[in-house]
Design a protein around this motif. Sequence first.
Motif, short mmCIF file in Angstrom:
data_model
loop_
_atom_site.label_atom_id
_atom_site.label_comp_id
_atom_site.label_asym_id
_atom_site.label_seq_id
_atom_site.Cartn_x
_atom_site.Cartn_y
_atom_site.Cartn_z
N ALA A 177 0.81 -1.21 0.00
CA ALA A 177 0.00 0.00 0.00
C ALA A 177 0.85 1.26 0.00
O ALA A 177 0.32 2.37 -0.07
CB ALA A 177 -0.94 0.00 1.21
N GLY A 178 2.17 1.11 0.10
CA GLY A 178 3.05 2.27 0.12
C GLY A 178 3.35 2.78 1.52
O GLY A 178 4.02 3.81 1.67
N ASP A 179 2.87 2.08 2.55
CA ASP A 179 3.17 2.49 3.92
C ASP A 179 4.62 2.16 4.25
O ASP A 179 5.10 1.04 3.98
CB ASP A 179 2.24 1.79 4.91
N VAL A 180 5.33 3.12 4.83
CA VAL A 180 6.73 2.93 5.21
C VAL A 180 6.77 2.34 6.61
O VAL A 180 6.33 2.97 7.58
CB VAL A 180 7.52 4.25 5.13
N LEU A 181 7.31 1.14 6.73
CA LEU A 181 7.32 0.41 8.00
C LEU A 181 8.60 0.64 8.79
O LEU A 181 8.58 0.65 10.02
CB LEU A 181 7.14 -1.09 7.74
N ASN A 182 9.72 0.78 8.09
CA ASN A 182 11.02 0.98 8.73
C ASN A 182 11.91 1.80 7.80
O ASN A 182 11.67 1.86 6.57
CB ASN A 182 11.70 -0.36 9.04
N HIS A 183 12.95 2.38 8.37
CA HIS A 183 13.86 3.22 7.59
C HIS A 183 15.26 3.12 8.17
O HIS A 183 15.44 3.22 9.40
CB HIS A 183 13.38 4.68 7.62
N TRP A 184 16.25 2.90 7.32
CA TRP A 184 17.64 2.87 7.74
C TRP A 184 18.42 3.87 6.89
O TRP A 184 18.57 3.68 5.67
CB TRP A 184 18.25 1.47 7.58
N ASP A 185 18.89 4.93 7.54
CA ASP A 185 19.72 5.95 6.89
C ASP A 185 21.17 5.53 7.10
O ASP A 185 21.75 5.71 8.18
CB ASP A 185 19.45 7.31 7.52
#
Length: 521
Positions: free
Chosen positions: A288-296
């Motif tokens: 659905a395009g929901d961002v669950l996690n992010h690693w910069d």
Amino acid sequence: MPGLKVRSRLAWQRFGLVGIASVTLSACGGGGSSGTAALNAPAAQTSLPQAQASSNAIVLEKAGVTPFIGIVTMYVSGLANLLGVEFTIEPEAGAVSKPVNVWYSLQALTARGFVDSTGTFLSLPVFGLYADHANQVSVQLQFQDRSAATLALEIDTPTYSDPTGIYDKPLIRQPRLPGSSLGFNYFYMKSGLGSPVIVDTDGQIRWVVPGIANAISSIFQGDGFVIGDPAQPFLYRVSLDGAQTSASLSVPDYTEFHHNIDPGNLGFFAEVNTAQAIESNVIEIDEAGDVLNHWDLGKIISDYMTSQGDNAAAFVRPGVDWFHNNATTYDPSDNSVIVSSRENFVIKIDYHTGNIIWILGDPAKYWYTFPSLRAKALTLAAGGFYPIGQHGISIISGGLLMLFNDGLASSNQPAGEPAGDNRSYSTVSAYSIDIPSMTATEVWDFDYGQTILSQICSSAYEAPGGSILVDYAVADGFKHARLVGLDPSRTVVFDFQYDTVPCNTSWNAKPIALDNLTISD
């Protein structure tokens, strides 16, 4: 496009109701995945079997968006008792690939709008057809009491004119031979020229659709492809039946997709850019395009280097392609994320904290000059090749880390700093990692006789049973893509060559189980 022509064994059928003389009764559990589903059905009844009590007939046909897809509509009087529908496409004469075999549950067909509101008509998407061919198709209606009705169809498809002029003209350098041991029969190429392209191991196109400009960032999931837009933060979903939907990312900071979409822990790993960070962000998203996690990765590495007293600004350089992430994989053995940095190394971080666990890369590169990064480096056992310019990382059977080892040195290091080694050929490398001793061992490699150099892009992915699909995306001086199938002993089973500029034909490629596909949700 001319419409498909569909006929039973007994009569031509074009948009008219046809009698059920072509329907035969059989036990459930034909090829593919239907047997598993049938085992969960209620026990057989002693009364008249549901398949025999139901009247079934082909009503009409409809061409799909390409000749590889057709929609067959059936009248089924006993639809309420239906468990699912299976279709099998007979291979053409001389083919070695197993037949396309797909099982749909009734719930899946209903959810996709293929069951009419009266509950008596059912439309079945039949995909994986040969173009310009009289396809012999068996459709089996499987009922809850384990009885089944089979309809034998012939689906005549029109020719397909490949707009790229590439995928329908492979050079078969080595054909797959009868009796060859291979754990896959179909694969898809992630194309920069349009939608993904599914090909069988005989070299025949079996699926492609219009309407997608670039599918480099894509992954197969369920019954279709999830595709990231290379120009904006949009996701597209293209089902094998040809249906397309789109969604935007829930976090507006990401500007576009690049490189891979890979299987994640809760969803998919995707490489995305922001206005500030070039090719150094990994996110985990759902369809659905929901961002669950992010690693910069820039922040993760900077914070670590600074904590160890290093000058992080000398290595992490916002606005410059200093990292160039191109693939990500999840390691369930320790709940971690492994990221490929083409410019530097392969790095493993903790899924929750982002803490660096280890780094595996060429010590002749710039990164190794920093004591903090060197402290996280794995030592490679003698005789092995370090990853250099790698792509397509994954965890394979036995817990090994496998990757396509391109062999090209870095291209975006600061002036005067070491770019690392260059090699004259590419390999597929598989490593075992021992974290307590901080060592790595290259357990095996495949170098195709040291005959092919594919400096960028490319991939290697494992199929069930240990067979491997290798994609040399820019072989022969960036002129050709080479798609090579290896059996479990890493012997070449087939070798197909396609024209390419530069790696748009097949950025990378993966096996797909079109011969054993279950669509149940």
